[in-house]
Design an enzyme around this catalytic site. Structure first.
Site, PDB file in Angstrom:
ATOM      1  N   ASP A  10       0.864  -1.328  -0.020  1.00  0.00           N
ATOM      2  CA  ASP A  10      -0.062   0.154   0.082  1.00  0.00           C
ATOM      3  C   ASP A  10       0.831   1.241   0.215  1.00  0.00           C
ATOM      4  O   ASP A  10       1.836   1.369   0.973  1.00  0.00           O
ATOM      5  CB  ASP A  10      -0.956   0.117   1.265  1.00  0.00           C
ATOM      6  N   ASP A 105      -3.606   2.458  -5.404  1.00  0.00           N
ATOM      7  CA  ASP A 105      -2.485   2.673  -4.876  1.00  0.00           C
ATOM      8  C   ASP A 105      -1.989   1.452  -3.952  1.00  0.00           C
ATOM      9  O   ASP A 105      -1.260   1.371  -2.881  1.00  0.00           O
ATOM     10  CB  ASP A 105      -2.397   3.911  -3.816  1.00  0.00           C
ATOM     11  N   GLU A 106      -2.754   0.302  -4.205  1.00  0.00           N
ATOM     12  CA  GLU A 106      -2.400  -0.838  -3.332  1.00  0.00           C
ATOM     13  C   GLU A 106      -2.736  -2.122  -4.119  1.00  0.00           C
ATOM     14  O   GLU A 106      -3.318  -2.152  -5.011  1.00  0.00           O
ATOM     15  CB  GLU A 106      -3.469  -1.161  -2.238  1.00  0.00           C
TER      16      GLU A 106
HETATM   17 MG   LIG Z   1      -2.469   3.920   0.428  1.00  0.00          MG
END
Ligand SMILES: [Mg+2]
Length: 411
Positions: A10, A105-106
């Protein structure tokens, strides 16, 4: 049975960190991404210094301003986030063939059986952490566990900029002292229900009889029982990483800065949304058969209307024609609109039968749009637009639309 090894990676304060790359003076300051302090709309992301004041994403910008008036408010740049998301994905893909982006974003990586390549999980994670830093100049956190669920919770505990491993067999004891809210899928509503039953920690949940949870919450209760013991139970966890990675639907939405009943503005927005949807279709090499309109009025009442085409399309113009027809047929004319959305589904790899003339017309559009896509890659999302003449500036709201991402399977 040999246990699995999953990583959950993450990015730390992703939007803010990307903005800091473009403007280093933001570093270390309370930064709020999503719009200006006096605008309506919500916070897309807040830097760690801003979070100390209680600011968090999805909070109205005006509330954020009250909590932290000294914060620097900046507009989001979705095209930058997509660019960096692609960079992250490229690193991950070079690292493991089994990668699934869970949002912009992960990502989850199935690292089972990679010991010979990278060594023990902790060593591999440090290597990956370093590589992300080198290639993207951004920080991330990595959780390692035998299930994706625990890996996700673990990466959260590792923040910021950390790596954390839950040793196989320790899942339940790692989870036990955490608040139930830490479990992905347990939101405000479930949390409240659990609290009213005296269940506060994941350990409390694990100690309950499954039958009790099933009786109270149905299927979801059983899923929660599994989760509390660290298992990937329920929802998209039921399939493996890398299985059927094609999206099932693509959608874009726009919330107006001010509710509007201006027809040309509304239709121009539909045009822009159709273009964005069309672009994603071409990125994924998909054709959609069903076009859906979402329309929300000032009072938040919302309608969705869908129509299926005779033949699937990936063209902006055809998506727009449908969306506009749906709009014209269903809009309560004169009523102010808060939000519009265009959603497509019913995918196939090609369009199906077409007569020669239509084929030629279609081919020309495809060529034009391919050229437009190239321009956008070079000069940014707003470089080319069907909706160029539109009144009022269109700012793409930076909500994370995971469907448009590489390696993402929809929920
Ligand atoms: Mg994040």
């Amino acid at each position: 049975m040999r246990s699995k090894t999953y990583f959950h990676l993450d990015m730390d304060a992703f939007f803010v960190s990307v903005e800091e790359l473009f403007d280093p003076s933001l570093k270390g300051k309370p930064v709020i991404v999503g719009g200006r302090a006096n605008e309506r709309g919500v916070v897309s992301a807040a830097s760690y210094p801003a979070r100390k004041f209680g600011v968090h994403s999805a909070m109205p910008l005006r509330t954020a301003y009250k909590l932290c008036p000294q914060a620097l408010f900046v507009d989001g740049h979705p095209e930058r986030y997509r660019e960096y998301s692609h960079k992250v994905y490229a690193v991950l893909q070079s690292f493991s063939p089994l990668v699934e982006m869970a949002s912009i974003d992960e990502a989850y990586l199935d690292m089972t059986g990679t010991e010979r390549l990278y060594g023990a999980p902790l060593r591999a994670a440090h290597l990956l952490h370093q590589r992300i830093r080198t290639e993207t100049l951004l920080n991330c956190s990595i959780g390692i566990a035998t299930s994706r669920l625990v890996a996700k919770i673990t990466s959260d505990q590792a923040k910021p900029n950390g790596v954390l491993w839950v040793i196989p067999g320790q899942e339940a004891s790692f989870l036990a002292p955490l608040d139930v809210r830490k479990v992905p899928g347990i939101g405000k509503v479930t949390e409240k229900q659990l609290h009213s039953l005296g269940i506060r920690k994941v350990g409390d949940l694990a100690n309950l009889d499954e039958a009790f949870l099933a009786q109270r919450f149905g299927k979801w209760g059983l899923a929660m029982a599994g989760k509390s013991r660290g298992l990937d139970a329920g929802g998209w966890f039921d399939t493996d990483i890398g299985e059927n990675s094609a999206p099932k639907s693509i959608s874009h939405e726009h919330t107006f800065g001010e509710d509007t009943a201006d027809l040309s503005k509304l239709e121009a927005t539909l045009a822009r949304l159709s273009e964005m949807v069309g672009r994603r279709l071409r990125e994924h090499n998909l054709h959609a058969r069903t076009i859906q309109l979402k329309l929300r009025y000032s009072d938040f009442s919302t309608i969705t209307r869908a129509h299926s085409l005779g033949r699937a399309t990936q063209l902006d113009t055809e998506v727009f024609d449908e969306a506009r027809q749906l709009f014209r047929r269903n809009w309560n004319a004169g009523a102010a609109v808060r939000l519009l959305g265009v959603h497509v589904s019913g995918f196939s790899a090609n369009t199906g039968q077409m007569d020669l003339l239509a084929e030629e017309h279609h081919r020309r559009w495809e060529q034009a749009l391919a050229a437009a896509d190239k321009m956008r890659e070079k000069f940014g999302e707003s470089a080319v637009s069907l909706a160029a003449s539109m009144r009022g500036k269109f700012r793409e709201r930076t909500h994370e639309n995971p469907v448009g991402l590489p390696g993402k399977r929809p929920k």
